[in-house]
Design a protein around this motif. Sequence first.
Motif, PDB file in Angstrom:
ATOM      1  N   LEU A 222       0.821  -1.217   0.000  1.00 44.47           N
ATOM      2  CA  LEU A 222       0.000   0.000   0.000  1.00 44.47           C
ATOM      3  C   LEU A 222       0.854   1.266   0.000  1.00 44.47           C
ATOM      4  CD1 LEU A 222      -2.791  -1.153   2.461  1.00 44.47           C
ATOM      5  CD2 LEU A 222      -2.970  -0.878  -0.033  1.00 44.47           C
ATOM      6  N   LYS A 223       2.005   1.207   0.636  1.00 43.89           N
ATOM      7  CA  LYS A 223       2.920   2.355   0.621  1.00 43.89           C
ATOM      8  C   LYS A 223       3.515   2.540  -0.778  1.00 43.89           C
ATOM      9  CE  LYS A 223       6.929   4.271   2.962  1.00 43.89           C
ATOM     10  NZ  LYS A 223       7.988   4.033   3.948  1.00 43.89           N
ATOM     11  N   GLU A 224       3.848   1.435  -1.434  1.00 48.67           N
ATOM     12  CA  GLU A 224       4.440   1.484  -2.780  1.00 48.67           C
ATOM     13  C   GLU A 224       3.417   1.915  -3.830  1.00 48.67           C
ATOM     14  OE1 GLU A 224       7.519   1.474  -5.299  1.00 48.67           O
ATOM     15  OE2 GLU A 224       7.766   0.829  -3.224  1.00 48.67           O
ATOM     16  N   TYR A 225       2.174   1.544  -3.620  1.00 50.64           N
ATOM     17  CA  TYR A 225       1.095   1.856  -4.563  1.00 50.64           C
ATOM     18  C   TYR A 225       0.006   2.642  -3.825  1.00 50.64           C
ATOM     19  CZ  TYR A 225       3.661  -1.652  -7.164  1.00 50.64           C
ATOM     20  OH  TYR A 225       4.658  -2.346  -7.780  1.00 50.64           O
ATOM     21  N   PRO A 226       0.266   3.916  -3.516  1.00 51.92           N
ATOM     22  CA  PRO A 226      -0.641   4.685  -2.644  1.00 51.92           C
ATOM     23  C   PRO A 226      -2.007   4.982  -3.265  1.00 51.92           C
ATOM     24  CG  PRO A 226       1.095   6.099  -3.510  1.00 51.92           C
ATOM     25  CD  PRO A 226       1.436   4.686  -3.909  1.00 51.92           C
ATOM     26  N   HIS A 227      -2.158   4.792  -4.551  1.00 52.56           N
ATOM     27  CA  HIS A 227      -3.467   5.009  -5.175  1.00 52.56           C
ATOM     28  C   HIS A 227      -4.450   3.879  -4.862  1.00 52.56           C
ATOM     29  CE1 HIS A 227      -1.250   2.461  -7.955  1.00 52.56           C
ATOM     30  NE2 HIS A 227      -2.422   2.069  -8.456  1.00 52.56           N
ATOM     31  N   LEU A 228      -3.957   2.784  -4.254  1.00 52.79           N
ATOM     32  CA  LEU A 228      -4.808   1.658  -3.879  1.00 52.79           C
ATOM     33  C   LEU A 228      -5.144   1.726  -2.388  1.00 52.79           C
ATOM     34  CD1 LEU A 228      -2.919  -1.267  -5.658  1.00 52.79           C
ATOM     35  CD2 LEU A 228      -4.987  -0.110  -6.454  1.00 52.79           C
ATOM     36  N   ASN A 229      -6.337   1.310  -2.031  1.00 54.55           N
ATOM     37  CA  ASN A 229      -6.638   1.086  -0.618  1.00 54.55           C
ATOM     38  C   ASN A 229      -6.547  -0.417  -0.372  1.00 54.55           C
ATOM     39  OD1 ASN A 229      -9.164  -0.126  -1.313  1.00 54.55           O
ATOM     40  ND2 ASN A 229     -10.132   1.884  -1.339  1.00 54.55           N
ATOM     41  N   GLU A 230      -6.695  -0.838   0.870  1.00 58.54           N
ATOM     42  CA  GLU A 230      -6.495  -2.259   1.176  1.00 58.54           C
ATOM     43  C   GLU A 230      -7.482  -3.147   0.420  1.00 58.54           C
ATOM     44  OE1 GLU A 230      -5.995  -5.314   4.940  1.00 58.54           O
ATOM     45  OE2 GLU A 230      -6.064  -3.149   5.295  1.00 58.54           O
ATOM     46  N   ARG A 231      -8.708  -2.712   0.314  1.00 58.63           N
ATOM     47  CA  ARG A 231      -9.717  -3.523  -0.368  1.00 58.63           C
ATOM     48  C   ARG A 231      -9.393  -3.696  -1.855  1.00 58.63           C
ATOM     49  NH1 ARG A 231     -16.214  -2.682   0.037  1.00 58.63           N
ATOM     50  NH2 ARG A 231     -16.751  -4.520  -1.171  1.00 58.63           N
ATOM     51  N   SER A 232      -9.026  -2.600  -2.526  1.00 59.98           N
ATOM     52  CA  SER A 232      -8.708  -2.713  -3.952  1.00 59.98           C
ATOM     53  C   SER A 232      -7.405  -3.473  -4.172  1.00 59.98           C
ATOM     54  CB  SER A 232      -8.659  -1.332  -4.614  1.00 59.98           C
ATOM     55  OG  SER A 232      -7.657  -0.521  -4.029  1.00 59.98           O
ATOM     56  N   ALA A 233      -6.457  -3.348  -3.261  1.00 60.16           N
ATOM     57  CA  ALA A 233      -5.194  -4.083  -3.378  1.00 60.16           C
ATOM     58  C   ALA A 233      -5.435  -5.584  -3.262  1.00 60.16           C
ATOM     59  CB  ALA A 233      -4.206  -3.616  -2.309  1.00 60.16           C
ATOM     60  N   ILE A 234      -6.230  -5.992  -2.291  1.00 59.72           N
ATOM     61  CA  ILE A 234      -6.550  -7.414  -2.135  1.00 59.72           C
ATOM     62  C   ILE A 234      -7.292  -7.915  -3.371  1.00 59.72           C
ATOM     63  CG2 ILE A 234      -7.981  -9.060  -0.840  1.00 59.72           C
ATOM     64  CD1 ILE A 234      -5.452  -8.432   0.657  1.00 59.72           C
ATOM     65  N   GLY A 235      -8.219  -7.109  -3.883  1.00 62.79           N
ATOM     66  CA  GLY A 235      -8.940  -7.491  -5.095  1.00 62.79           C
ATOM     67  C   GLY A 235      -8.014  -7.663  -6.286  1.00 62.79           C
ATOM     68  N   PHE A 236      -7.061  -6.727  -6.435  1.00 64.49           N
ATOM     69  CA  PHE A 236      -6.090  -6.828  -7.519  1.00 64.49           C
ATOM     70  C   PHE A 236      -5.272  -8.112  -7.389  1.00 64.49           C
ATOM     71  CE2 PHE A 236      -1.658  -6.234  -8.802  1.00 64.49           C
ATOM     72  CZ  PHE A 236      -1.824  -6.077 -10.169  1.00 64.49           C
ATOM     73  N   LEU A 237      -4.728  -8.354  -6.199  1.00 61.41           N
ATOM     74  CA  LEU A 237      -3.872  -9.524  -5.999  1.00 61.41           C
ATOM     75  C   LEU A 237      -4.649 -10.825  -6.172  1.00 61.41           C
ATOM     76  CD1 LEU A 237      -1.756  -8.197  -2.998  1.00 61.41           C
ATOM     77  CD2 LEU A 237      -1.017  -8.455  -5.387  1.00 61.41           C
ATOM     78  N   ARG A 238      -5.877 -10.873  -5.691  1.00 63.69           N
ATOM     79  CA  ARG A 238      -6.704 -12.074  -5.885  1.00 63.69           C
ATOM     80  C   ARG A 238      -6.962 -12.306  -7.374  1.00 63.69           C
ATOM     81  NH1 ARG A 238      -9.982 -13.979  -1.451  1.00 63.69           N
ATOM     82  NH2 ARG A 238     -11.531 -14.574  -3.013  1.00 63.69           N
ATOM     83  N   GLY A 239      -7.099 -11.210  -8.123  1.00 63.90           N
ATOM     84  CA  GLY A 239      -7.371 -11.314  -9.552  1.00 63.90           C
ATOM     85  C   GLY A 239      -6.196 -11.778 -10.390  1.00 63.90           C
ATOM     86  N   ILE A 240      -4.978 -11.553  -9.916  1.00 65.96           N
ATOM     87  CA  ILE A 240      -3.809 -11.935 -10.716  1.00 65.96           C
ATOM     88  C   ILE A 240      -3.249 -13.307 -10.359  1.00 65.96           C
ATOM     89  CG2 ILE A 240      -3.174  -9.533 -11.091  1.00 65.96           C
ATOM     90  CD1 ILE A 240      -0.812 -10.078  -9.112  1.00 65.96           C
ATOM     91  N   ILE A 241      -3.693 -13.874  -9.256  1.00 63.48           N
ATOM     92  CA  ILE A 241      -3.126 -15.150  -8.799  1.00 63.48           C
ATOM     93  C   ILE A 241      -3.169 -16.209  -9.889  1.00 63.48           C
ATOM     94  CG2 ILE A 241      -3.565 -17.093  -7.236  1.00 63.48           C
ATOM     95  CD1 ILE A 241      -3.923 -15.078  -5.003  1.00 63.48           C
ATOM     96  N   TYR A 242      -4.261 -16.294 -10.629  1.00 63.79           N
ATOM     97  CA  TYR A 242      -4.395 -17.324 -11.646  1.00 63.79           C
ATOM     98  C   TYR A 242      -4.261 -16.780 -13.065  1.00 63.79           C
ATOM     99  CZ  TYR A 242      -5.960 -19.927  -7.602  1.00 63.79           C
ATOM    100  OH  TYR A 242      -6.026 -20.514  -6.367  1.00 63.79           O
ATOM    101  N   SER A 243      -3.748 -15.560 -13.195  1.00 61.87           N
ATOM    102  CA  SER A 243      -3.567 -14.944 -14.504  1.00 61.87           C
ATOM    103  C   SER A 243      -2.249 -15.394 -15.121  1.00 61.87           C
ATOM    104  CB  SER A 243      -3.570 -13.423 -14.365  1.00 61.87           C
ATOM    105  OG  SER A 243      -3.158 -12.808 -15.562  1.00 61.87           O
ATOM    106  N   ASN A 244      -2.272 -15.721 -16.414  1.00 64.71           N
ATOM    107  CA  ASN A 244      -1.044 -16.096 -17.115  1.00 64.71           C
ATOM    108  C   ASN A 244      -0.139 -14.902 -17.374  1.00 64.71           C
ATOM    109  OD1 ASN A 244      -1.740 -18.799 -17.227  1.00 64.71           O
ATOM    110  ND2 ASN A 244      -2.831 -18.555 -19.164  1.00 64.71           N
TER     111      ASN A 244
END
Length: 159
Positions: free
Chosen positions: A39-61
């Motif tokens: 969150l410090k590195e990517y300050p435009h994200l809040n915790e909820r959007s960061a978790i959503g982003f990371l959950r979305g990329i886990i299975y992305s090629n």
Amino acid sequence: MPAEALKPVAPAPVVYAEVRRFELPDLDTHARWFMPRFLKEYPHLNERSAIGFLRGIIYSNEFLFLFQEKGVALAQAMGSGGLEAEPIVWERFVWVENPADAGQQQAASFFYDRIVKWAKTMGVSKVHVEEHSDCTHDQIKARVGRVFETQQRYVRTRG
């Protein structure tokens, strides 16, 4: 017999370098220590959007999201900009829980083996490294061989 010959020699530190790809349950385990830094590195994200982003990329090629006991790494394959057909892999981060711990840094350098192997499976010949890494240049070089350097120029369009 000299006194220094009787001194015990400390064993070399054990490096736990097992690298695994993230699964959803692993995010709960590891996000506790890396999410504040993310969150410090990517300050435009809040915790909820960061978790959503990371959950979305886990299975992305398009992404390679890896973890160790005390480290995480994220790499992304991207098009090179239209005129070149070959994609490029970018290290987004290679972080350890305690950046001052040399053993954790050493273990994290093994992420680069997996990132390079992943890039090769896609026919990628260029992997950008040392963007946001807790590993030293020498640790990365020891894992992947020669590390090339380029210079980029850019202009700021705001402020």
